[in-house]
Design an enzyme around this catalytic site. Structure first.
Site, PDB file in Angstrom:
ATOM      1  N   SER A   1       0.832  -1.209   0.000  1.00 61.29           N
ATOM      2  CA  SER A   1       0.000   0.000   0.000  1.00 61.29           C
ATOM      3  C   SER A   1       0.862   1.254   0.000  1.00 61.29           C
ATOM      4  CB  SER A   1      -0.944   0.005   1.204  1.00 61.29           C
ATOM      5  OG  SER A   1      -0.249  -0.314   2.397  1.00 61.29           O
TER       6      SER A   1
ATOM      7  N   GLU B   1      -9.116  -9.984   3.832  1.00 62.99           N
ATOM      8  CA  GLU B   1      -9.494  -8.607   3.504  1.00 62.99           C
ATOM      9  C   GLU B   1     -10.855  -8.536   2.829  1.00 62.99           C
ATOM     10  OE1 GLU B   1      -7.838  -4.624   1.153  1.00 62.99           O
ATOM     11  OE2 GLU B   1      -6.535  -6.373   1.409  1.00 62.99           O
TER      12      GLU B   1
END
Length: 274
Positions: free
Chosen positions: A55, A192
């Site tokens: 990320s 997730e």
């Protein structure tokens, strides 16, 4: 206070600590970090694990997806974090293109991360399709955290960041993949953006800790992107995100005040000069 909400006094969190925390019913706290300064703060605040996530491609480099970030860049971020951290378990993402379809390359990538960053483990996205890479990395004694559900490196395959595994077939595959990762030797799995009931089922079936992000409260721990929970990012508000600060506004106001003080010659004042 109940023991479930008290942090175990651990000098250095390890993969063994993770297993103990699950056995003791203690929730595991995890956040991302990408640089020395913030990682030091996060570690000293008592976080159990730090994910040097790909990320960084989004929040540090400004790319729309996680795909562009390179292995060298992940090593740079991982080493920066490792120099700051004394207690937390450090996990570094294997970036896109460094492990898919080539287990020898996967092992080489994982070895570079471990040798050049000082991290404690790596994280890898996928299930059965990357099992050969998982097994080869584990054979070298490198701990692996798996990642199932919404796997951002596969965003072009999915075409959307919507919740995964709502349909029975995909849910069954996720459960099967989670068991395969555990059987292969992974010490933990991230789930997730999947239905909370499915995540809770996986957490109950596995003996290894399950860390959730957008996967409900029935798992063994939680992870968020640091820049999201601190409110540094703007315009990103998924249901699972709780903002603990609103630093975008605070930093913007501080910079505006600095600009005004410089323009007006208010800064520096007499006490701020030599």
């Amino acid at each position: 206070m109940s023991s479930a909400i008290v942090s175990t006094p651990i000098k250095k969190v390890t993969t063994f600590s993770f297993a103990q925390m699950k056995q003791n019913g203690e929730k595991i706290s995890m956040l991302t970090s990408y640089d020395y300064s913030l990682a030091r703060i996060v570690d000293e605040a008592g976080i159990d694990a730090i994910l040097v996530g790909d990320s960084a491609s989004n929040v540090m480099a400004g790319w729309e997806t996680t795909l562009p970030i390179t292995l060298d860049q992940m090593i740079y971020h991982g080493a920066s974090v490792a120099r700051a951290v004394k207690r937390a378990l450090i996990v570094v993402d294997l970036p896109f293109g460094t492990y898919q379809g080539n287990s020898k390359q996967a092992l080489s990538s994982a070895i570079r991360i471990m040798k050049e960053t000082g991290a404690d483990a790596i994280k890898i996205e996928g299930g059965e399709e990357i099992l050969e890479s998982v097994q080869r990395i584990l054979s070298a004694g490198i701990p692996i955290m798996g990642h199932l559900g919404l796997t951002p490196q596969s965003i072009h395959k999915f075409g959307t960041y919507t919740v995964r595994a709502r349909e029975e077939a995909e849910a069954n595959k996720l459960v099967r993949d989670a068991h395969l990762l555990e059987e292969a030797g992974c010490f933990s799995v991230v789930l997730e953006k999947i239905p909370a009931s499915l995540a809770e089922r996986v957490a109950k079936e596995l003996t290894i800790p399950v860390i959730g992000i957008g996967a409900g409260s029935g798992v063994d721990g939680q992870v968020l992107v640091l820049h999201d929970m601190l409110g540094i990012t703007n315009g990103f508000s998924p249901r699972f995100l709780r903002r603990y600060m609103h630093l975008y506004e605070d930093i913007s106001a501080a910079v505006s005040s600095y600009v005004a003080d410089v323009k007006s010659s208010d800064f520096p004042n007499d006490k701020e000069q030599y």
